[in-house]
Scaffold this motif. Structure first.
Motif, PDB file in Angstrom:
ATOM      1  N   ARG A 143       0.901  -1.210  -0.028  1.00  0.00           N
ATOM      2  CA  ARG A 143      -0.038  -0.063  -0.108  1.00  0.00           C
ATOM      3  C   ARG A 143       0.875   1.318  -0.147  1.00  0.00           C
ATOM      4  NH1 ARG A 143      -0.692  -2.781   4.702  1.00  0.00           N
ATOM      5  NH2 ARG A 143       0.032  -1.671   6.526  1.00  0.00           N
ATOM      6  N   LEU A 144       0.466   2.222  -0.203  1.00  0.00           N
ATOM      7  CA  LEU A 144       0.708   3.831  -0.125  1.00  0.00           C
ATOM      8  C   LEU A 144       0.945   4.214   1.255  1.00  0.00           C
ATOM      9  CD1 LEU A 144      -0.602   5.380  -3.246  1.00  0.00           C
ATOM     10  CD2 LEU A 144       1.621   4.660  -2.953  1.00  0.00           C
ATOM     11  N   LEU A 145       2.231   4.664   1.446  1.00  0.00           N
ATOM     12  CA  LEU A 145       2.267   5.285   2.908  1.00  0.00           C
ATOM     13  C   LEU A 145       2.797   6.805   2.791  1.00  0.00           C
ATOM     14  CD1 LEU A 145       2.570   5.068   6.171  1.00  0.00           C
ATOM     15  CD2 LEU A 145       5.163   4.394   5.558  1.00  0.00           C
ATOM     16  N   LEU A 146       1.954   7.729   3.329  1.00  0.00           N
ATOM     17  CA  LEU A 146       2.323   9.175   3.220  1.00  0.00           C
ATOM     18  C   LEU A 146       3.405   9.379   3.892  1.00  0.00           C
ATOM     19  CD1 LEU A 146       1.262  11.839   1.674  1.00  0.00           C
ATOM     20  CD2 LEU A 146      -0.059  12.099   4.047  1.00  0.00           C
ATOM     21  N   LEU A 147       4.500  10.042   3.288  1.00  0.00           N
ATOM     22  CA  LEU A 147       5.686  10.536   3.820  1.00  0.00           C
ATOM     23  C   LEU A 147       5.665  12.070   4.090  1.00  0.00           C
ATOM     24  CD1 LEU A 147       8.350   8.337   2.104  1.00  0.00           C
ATOM     25  CD2 LEU A 147       7.197   7.945   4.246  1.00  0.00           C
ATOM     26  N   ALA A 148       5.192  12.849   3.411  1.00  0.00           N
ATOM     27  CA  ALA A 148       5.560  14.252   3.512  1.00  0.00           C
ATOM     28  C   ALA A 148       4.205  14.807   2.441  1.00  0.00           C
ATOM     29  CB  ALA A 148       6.444  14.706   2.714  1.00  0.00           C
ATOM     30  N   ALA A 149       3.605  16.031   2.982  1.00  0.00           N
ATOM     31  CA  ALA A 149       2.286  16.469   2.440  1.00  0.00           C
ATOM     32  C   ALA A 149       2.384  18.135   3.076  1.00  0.00           C
ATOM     33  CB  ALA A 149       1.162  15.770   3.002  1.00  0.00           C
ATOM     34  N   PRO A 150       1.211  18.923   2.705  1.00  0.00           N
ATOM     35  CA  PRO A 150       1.352  20.300   3.060  1.00  0.00           C
ATOM     36  C   PRO A 150       0.580  20.429   4.384  1.00  0.00           C
ATOM     37  CG  PRO A 150      -0.238  19.919   1.454  1.00  0.00           C
ATOM     38  CD  PRO A 150       0.662  18.796   1.481  1.00  0.00           C
ATOM     39  N   THR A 151      -0.201  19.193   4.880  1.00  0.00           N
ATOM     40  CA  THR A 151      -0.921  19.094   6.197  1.00  0.00           C
ATOM     41  C   THR A 151      -0.695  17.656   6.727  1.00  0.00           C
ATOM     42  OG1 THR A 151      -2.949  18.669   5.122  1.00  0.00           O
ATOM     43  CG2 THR A 151      -2.343  21.228   5.542  1.00  0.00           C
ATOM     44  N   SER A 152      -0.773  17.482   7.772  1.00  0.00           N
ATOM     45  CA  SER A 152      -0.928  16.354   8.598  1.00  0.00           C
ATOM     46  C   SER A 152      -1.628  16.267   9.839  1.00  0.00           C
ATOM     47  CB  SER A 152       0.534  15.699   8.698  1.00  0.00           C
ATOM     48  OG  SER A 152       0.533  14.479   9.432  1.00  0.00           O
ATOM     49  N   PRO A 153      -2.294  15.251  10.104  1.00  0.00           N
ATOM     50  CA  PRO A 153      -2.704  15.274  11.512  1.00  0.00           C
ATOM     51  C   PRO A 153      -1.917  14.786  12.465  1.00  0.00           C
ATOM     52  CG  PRO A 153      -3.558  13.342  10.126  1.00  0.00           C
ATOM     53  CD  PRO A 153      -2.939  14.354   9.343  1.00  0.00           C
ATOM     54  N   ALA A 156       4.571  14.068  13.571  1.00  0.00           N
ATOM     55  CA  ALA A 156       5.587  13.044  13.829  1.00  0.00           C
ATOM     56  C   ALA A 156       5.690  11.980  12.740  1.00  0.00           C
ATOM     57  CB  ALA A 156       5.351  12.522  15.348  1.00  0.00           C
ATOM     58  N   ARG A 157       4.643  11.702  12.129  1.00  0.00           N
ATOM     59  CA  ARG A 157       4.591  10.417  11.135  1.00  0.00           C
ATOM     60  C   ARG A 157       4.581  10.971   9.443  1.00  0.00           C
ATOM     61  NH1 ARG A 157       2.662   5.653  13.521  1.00  0.00           N
ATOM     62  NH2 ARG A 157       1.647   5.192  11.661  1.00  0.00           N
ATOM     63  N   THR A 158       4.012  12.338   9.285  1.00  0.00           N
ATOM     64  CA  THR A 158       4.348  12.912   8.138  1.00  0.00           C
ATOM     65  C   THR A 158       4.952  14.343   8.171  1.00  0.00           C
ATOM     66  OG1 THR A 158       2.206  11.715   7.630  1.00  0.00           O
ATOM     67  CG2 THR A 158       2.737  13.473   6.256  1.00  0.00           C
ATOM     68  N   ALA A 159       5.884  14.299   7.380  1.00  0.00           N
ATOM     69  CA  ALA A 159       6.776  15.630   7.356  1.00  0.00           C
ATOM     70  C   ALA A 159       5.931  16.626   6.590  1.00  0.00           C
ATOM     71  CB  ALA A 159       8.180  15.335   6.537  1.00  0.00           C
ATOM     72  N   ILE A 160       5.929  17.898   6.963  1.00  0.00           N
ATOM     73  CA  ILE A 160       5.145  19.060   6.366  1.00  0.00           C
ATOM     74  C   ILE A 160       6.077  19.822   5.400  1.00  0.00           C
ATOM     75  CG2 ILE A 160       3.947  21.250   6.797  1.00  0.00           C
ATOM     76  CD1 ILE A 160       2.530  18.746   8.013  1.00  0.00           C
ATOM     77  N   LEU A 167       3.900  12.760  -0.986  1.00  0.00           N
ATOM     78  CA  LEU A 167       4.910  12.195  -1.301  1.00  0.00           C
ATOM     79  C   LEU A 167       4.516  10.974  -0.645  1.00  0.00           C
ATOM     80  CD1 LEU A 167       7.631  11.098  -2.359  1.00  0.00           C
ATOM     81  CD2 LEU A 167       8.720  12.304  -0.666  1.00  0.00           C
ATOM     82  N   TYR A 168       4.604   9.755  -1.275  1.00  0.00           N
ATOM     83  CA  TYR A 168       4.326   8.309  -0.534  1.00  0.00           C
ATOM     84  C   TYR A 168       5.500   7.537  -1.077  1.00  0.00           C
ATOM     85  CZ  TYR A 168      -0.618   9.749  -1.064  1.00  0.00           C
ATOM     86  OH  TYR A 168      -1.878  10.628  -0.940  1.00  0.00           O
ATOM     87  N   VAL A 169       5.534   6.276  -0.370  1.00  0.00           N
ATOM     88  CA  VAL A 169       6.468   5.390  -0.407  1.00  0.00           C
ATOM     89  C   VAL A 169       5.551   3.838  -0.414  1.00  0.00           C
ATOM     90  CG1 VAL A 169       7.142   4.933   1.805  1.00  0.00           C
ATOM     91  CG2 VAL A 169       8.425   3.852   0.143  1.00  0.00           C
ATOM     92  N   THR A 170       5.978   3.137  -1.452  1.00  0.00           N
ATOM     93  CA  THR A 170       5.153   1.640  -1.359  1.00  0.00           C
ATOM     94  C   THR A 170       6.440   0.721  -1.614  1.00  0.00           C
ATOM     95  OG1 THR A 170       3.466   0.654  -2.483  1.00  0.00           O
ATOM     96  CG2 THR A 170       4.709   1.824  -3.974  1.00  0.00           C
TER      97      THR A 170
END
Length: 232
Positions: A143-153, A156-160, A167-170
């Motif tokens: 599956r796709l794991l979100l690594l970075a985005a403009p917003t994140s809940p 600590a788990r997703t870079a802003i 940006l995802y990794v799979t």
């Protein structure tokens, strides 16, 4: 439309301590046909010799993301540090109105292998910032794991990052098929980190990248690891 950028067609630099492949024009490598894709400006695959690295240098007005493939990087900048970046970790910096940093292989015996990514920000002269996150590779398997985005809940788990990019990794193995829908007007870049994958039925191997436009979705299968950029 999918346009493939083959690994062997990238720019290559080897000053002795660094073996670097540049997907887009960078430094002494210049190709007017490959100046970036959308807001993705730099995607370099760097292999740094033990104990070597980049001394202090400055950046501004760029979102800089480092993805570790193998080994470790020692990082220090004008805001914070030192830090050590390892496998299954991501570093994100907003260079903003100016930041000085250095990056060295943290090992005196083993090489480091990383991807350096530059993304154009939405706004210039932002306050500089530094983030470092670790992720569980199990979350990317099949599956796709979100690594970075403009917003994140959960920062600590997703870079802003200061741009409308996800940006995802799979990591896919035999029998896996990962699908990502592209909203109208969105584009994607896929970069194969290791192994071999199929992107919408097209074969890609380590080091290959692909620009995706005017497609409703992307489908990743095969046996490998890939980064997926969802871009404006």
């Amino acid at each position: 439309m999918i346009t493939i950028r083959r690994s062997e067609d990238r720019g290559y630099t080897d000053p002795g301590w660094l073996r670097s492949h540049a997907t887009f024009s960078f430094g002494s490598y210049h190709d007017p046909n490959f100046m970036g894709f959308r807001v993705l400006r730099v995607l370099n695959e760097d292999r740094i010799a033990p104990g070597k690295g980049f001394g202090p240098h400055s950046h501004r007005d760029m979102e800089i993301v480092t993805y570790m493939v193998d080994g470790q990087l020692a990082h220090r900048d004008s805001l914070t540090g030192p830090h050590v970046l390892s496998r299954h970790e991501v570093q994100a910096m907003t260079a903003g109105d100016g930041l000085v940093h250095s990056e060295f292989n943290a090992s005196d015996t083993e090489p480091s292998h990383s991807l350096q990514i530059w993304i154009e920000p939405q706004t210039e002269d932002l306050p500089p910032s530094y983030q470092q996150i670790a992720f569980d590779p199990e979350g990317a398997r099949g599956r796709l794991l979100l690594l970075a985005a403009p917003t994140s809940p959960d920062p600590a788990r997703t870079a802003i990052i200061r741009q409308d990019v996800q940006l995802y990794v799979t990591e896919v193995a035999a029998g896996d098929s990962v699908t990502h829908e592209l909203r109208e007007g969105r584009h994607a870049w896929i970069q194969v980190v290791s192994g071999a994958i199929e992107l919408n039925g097209m074969a890609l191997r380590q080091g290959d990248g692909a620009a995706v436009s005017d497609e409703r979705e992307i489908r990743v299968s095969g046996d490998g690891e890939a980064l997926v950029f969802d871009l404006p």
